[in-house]
Design a protein around this motif. Structure first.
Motif, mmCIF file in Angstrom:
data_model
loop_
_atom_site.group_PDB
_atom_site.id
_atom_site.type_symbol
_atom_site.label_atom_id
_atom_site.label_comp_id
_atom_site.label_asym_id
_atom_site.label_seq_id
_atom_site.Cartn_x
_atom_site.Cartn_y
_atom_site.Cartn_z
ATOM 1 N N THR A 147 -10.237 -1.055 -1.602
ATOM 2 C CA THR A 147 -8.982 -0.361 -1.402
ATOM 3 C C THR A 147 -9.110 0.840 -0.464
ATOM 4 O O THR A 147 -8.173 1.208 0.188
ATOM 5 N N GLN A 202 2.981 -2.794 -1.283
ATOM 6 C CA GLN A 202 2.101 -3.726 -1.982
ATOM 7 C C GLN A 202 2.884 -4.810 -2.706
ATOM 8 O O GLN A 202 2.378 -5.906 -2.934
ATOM 9 N N GLU A 247 1.294 2.454 -3.774
ATOM 10 C CA GLU A 247 1.793 2.967 -2.496
ATOM 11 C C GLU A 247 3.308 2.997 -2.536
ATOM 12 O O GLU A 247 3.941 2.021 -2.934
#
Ligand code: GDP
Length: 811
Positions: A31, A96, A131
């Motif tokens: 990530t 996402q 996000e």
């Protein structure tokens, strides 16, 4: 203005899609990038209920964060604010989740709540960030990270490690080049502020920490001012006081209460008018924008360096690992299909009618061998038939063969496996036994030469003349054989054979690169191939059966056809002989020679009595055990003493039990042979017999008698081969037309419609990525493409920056 933050935030959005390189992958860190590729963010920390969420919402101007007392922030929220001056719309986006834009901020709040609550209570926090992007004309370009609040008291449901877990999680975000927003409530002593403690651990000089004193209204103004100006915890960027909730205050001397906004509150109290004092959300915002922009500017050159080195590394890998080959999912898919079509074409070209005919004929000839084995080679009278043709005398050992030949009704190819179960009816051709002739007087001579085996020659069988009866018998036998071949479902078997052959070829085509990487594609090709063949199967079978119908009743044979078949069947017998020899070699090589010979003698003796050698062995072992207690071991008897007319004992007993066995077994010497060894010995004997018969047949088939079609009754192998040839010729005409041509026509079309047309870009990509080599290559190529894009944008930024700086100097 050059809007550095905005542009860098755009660049960061692209950078986020750049998959980490192999080395980063090894660390299992998917990530986050190497910190060099990171742009600075503003990280918001503070204790629970310090007013963190309220500050963030005040900056955004929207209520969107989940509220509640029970640890509502369990994952970091990476919040990107994008200023959209030309639009009036305000909305958020979870990149996402791919939900698209969300206009209702209550919906955003609910989504954030659900995403946080998805982290189980036992884990409490997760370092997987959420996000969120917010687009609005009212927000500045900023990147903020909201972290779970520090907790002082752990409640009963929360594991004690939670405190440490939250600390560790925050610590990761407090590193360079991030800016720390340390949120402290005015009603709590700064000395107790978890936020300031954390900030000092990571930024001891206080150069990148902004202090935010919330709930200023909760403290007396002079106390608040003292907090904002204190020097006990000096921060280079200073402290800013905010009020994020309307303040209730008495209006003048009356007992009326009025609600004051932040600016009204600060305006009302002269203490906050002091110069240099920083108060208000507006001030905070402007400060954040400025500080972040400066930080961005400072980070620019290191970011450029980092992107450059990533790009170089990626280019290097592409060169070294893939020699700069170009590939796209589409090109890979097209090439894969092409290679399959090419293989198919090659197969099509080398598999025409002649090859089909050869295959069908080969298959039919193996059936011929089966039929010959069943009706002829295991027929006790085969010696007679053969010798009549070659005008030779029956060899003495032929008598031995006769006793067992009935067991050899199988082809050499199957001999080893089938012999294990070979107990074909022994009595089947019983009456024929007496008809077998020992031939001319010389037969007896040769029998004496062959020693102990020559019993048959001394058996006193009289030579008999060939009779009309014999002719009739063998003519009948030939008809049976021919019928076995023509009426055994030739249509079904030959069609099935061709189907199998085609499927095998398709399978081997897709079992090679690159299809080994594409199991679904493989299955799909197999299933549509099967579907094509299935749809044609029954009509082909029927057509073939129709066309060969005449041969079921009569087969006309021309002399030239006969001559060719004579040659072919010679080769077939030769092949059978070769297979027998191979089987023999295999059997012999796996057993010590002496053991095998003794076992063979033992089996031969049992055979002569028509007994099962293993049963004999068991019986003898039992008797031996009885004897050994009363008398010493019997002396071994010479092998020849076992000789006795086979017909006597075999007539009396067929199995190893019953009273009559006593006589039969008395003269066999007991020795311990394993059942495995005995079976092997049996097999060797049977194959030897088969070989003898095959040699006999080879001689017969090459004789002048067998050169003429009129003598077909003596040469069934040749006749059946002619029949096989005719069947093959006719069957192939229809199989070729009905099945093969159709398959060749449809296969490439099915391939296109199943694998090529109507595929989405994503499906094509998924297909390509199934091949690990191509998948990696595509990742690298995409990475290079993105990094190049980032690089060119960064270079533009650097140029602009240089221009503004020199422009500034010029003024
Ligand atoms: P967090 O847990 O740090 O995110 O804190 P919140 O933003 O949820 O605030 C905690 C509590 O403090 C809430 O009840 C807020 O209403 C209250 N609060 C936040 N800001 C202020 C403020 O400026 N003044 C007053 N009086 N209360 C505030």
């Amino acid at each position: 203005l050059m809007e550095l933050t905005k542009k860098l935030l755009e660049i960061q959005t692209i950078l986020k899609t750049v998959k980490p390189s192999e080395s980063a992958d090894d660390n299992g860190d998917e990530t986050r990038h190497s910190s060099a590729l990171q742009l600075p963010s503003i990280v918001v920390i503070g204790s629970q209920s310090s007013g963190k969420s309220s500050v963030l919402e005040a900056i955004v101007g929207q209520e969107f964060l989940p509220k509640g007392s029970n640890m509502v922030t369990r994952r970091p929220i990476e919040l990107t604010l994008i200023n959209t001056p030309e639009s009036t719309e305000e909305y958020g986006e979870f990149p996402q989740l791919g939900l698209g834009r969300i206009d209702d901020f209550r919906h955003i709040q609910r989504t954030l709540h659900d995403l946080n609550m998805a982290v189980p209570e036992t884990e409490c926090v997760s370092d997987k960030p959420i996000e969120l992007r917010i687009y609005s004309p009212h927000v500045p370009d900023l990147r903020l990270v909201d972290l779970p609040g520090y907790i002082q008291v752990v409640n009963r449901k929360q594991p004690p490690v939670l405190r440490q877990k939250i600390r560790d999680l925050c610590e990761g975000y407090l590193k360079q080049p991030n800016i720390i927003l340390a949120v402290c409530a005015a009603d709590v002593d700064l000395a107790n502020s978890e936020a300031l403690k954390a900030s000092r651990r990571n930024d001891p000089m206080g150069t990148r920490t902004i202090g935010v004193i919330t709930k200023v209204d909760m403290a007396e103004p002079d106390m608040a001012v003292h907090m904002l100006t204190q020097n006990d915890y000096p921060l280079h960027l200073g402290y800013i006081g905010v009020v994020c909730k309307p303040v209730k205050e008495k209006a003048g001397r009356t007992s009326h209460e009025i609600l004051l906004s932040e600016s009204q509150y600060f305006g009302r109290h002269a203490e906050f008018q002091q110069p240099g004092l920083q108060v208000g959300v507006g001030t905070l915002r402007r400060k954040l924008v400025r500080v972040l922009e400066e930080s961005m500017r400072r980070s620019l050159s290191s970011l450029v360096d980092a992107v450059r080195s990533e790009l170089e590394e990626t280019r290097y890998q592409i060169k070294v690992q893939y020699n700069d080959e170009r590939v796209s999912p589409e090109s890979y898919m097209a090439e894969s299909l092409d290679s399959l079509k090419q293989r198919f074409k090659a197969f099509q070209q080398q598999f025409g009618k002649p090859q089909l005919r050869a295959e069908v004929q080969r298959w039919l000839e193996s059936r011929v061998m089966d039929v010959c084995a069943e009706l002829y080679w295991s027929n006790p009278a085969i010696g007679e038939l053969s010798n009549h043709v070659t005008r030779s005398r029956a060899a003495g050992w032929l008598a031995d063969i006769r006793t067992k030949s009935a067991q050899v009704a199988t082809t050499a190819a199957n001999i080893v496996s089938e012999l294990l179960a070979a107990d074909t009816a022994k009595e089947q051709k019983g009456p024929q036994l007496n008809k077998v002739s020992a031939g001319e007087p010389t037969a007896r001579q040769s029998s004496s030469v062959s020693g102990g085996k020559g019993k048959g020659g001394n058996n006193g069988q009289a030579a008999s003349e060939w009779s009309d009866e014999d002719d009739a018998y063998w003519d009948h036998q030939l008809d049976r054989a021919s019928a076995l071949l023509t009426k055994s479902g030739v249509g079904r078997w030959t069609t099935q054979m061709v189907v199998d052959l085609l499927m095998n070829n398709v399978t081997s085509m897709i079992d090679a690169e690159p299809f080994v990487h594409h199991p679904e594609t493989r299955e799909m090709v197999l299933s549509f191939s099967q579907a094509i063949l299935r749809s044609k199967y029954h009509s082909t079978v029927d057509q073939v059966e129709n066309t060969i119908k005449p041969f079921k009743y009569e087969v006309e044979v021309e002399q030239h056809e006969w001559a060719k078949a004579q040659k072919r069947s010679g080769a077939l017998i030769e092949n059978e002989i070769r297979l027998c020899r191979q089987a023999l070699t295999k059997l012999r090589s796996s057993t010590p020679k002496k053991q095998l010979q003794q076992a063979m003698q033992f089996v031969a003796m049992a055979d002569k009595r028509g007994l099962d050698p293993i049963a004999v062995q068991v019986e003898l072992a039992r008797r031996n055990a009885e004897h050994s207690t009363t008398s010493p071991e019997q002396p071994p008897k010479p092998e020849t003493s076992a000789a006795e007319p086979a017909t006597q004992t075999s007539a009396q007993s067929t199995s190893g039990n019953g009273e009559s066995d006593n006589d039969a077994l008395d003269d066999i010497h007991y020795a311990q042979y394993s059942p495995r060894l005995l079976r092997r010995a049996q097999q060797v004997l049977m194959i030897q017999d088969r070989l003898s018969i095959l040699h006999l047949r080879r001689k017969a088939l090459s004789s002048s008698t067998c050169g003429a079609v009129e003598n077909k009754r003596f040469c069934p192998e040749i006749f059946l081969d002619v029949v096989a040839e005719k069947l093959a010729y006719n069957a192939v005409m229809f199989i070729n037309f009905e099945l093969l041509q159709d398959f060749f026509f449809q296969f490439p079309r099915e391939l296109d419609s199943n694998l090529y047309y109507g595929k989405s870009a994503q499906q094509i990509r998924d297909f390509a990525s199934q091949n690990p080599r191509i998948g990696k290559q595509l990742v690298l190529l995409e990475r290079r493409m993105r990094l190049e894009l980032v690089m060119s944008r960064l270079q533009d930024l650097v140029r602009q920056q240089v221009a503004t700086e020199t422009g500034g100097h010029g003024r």
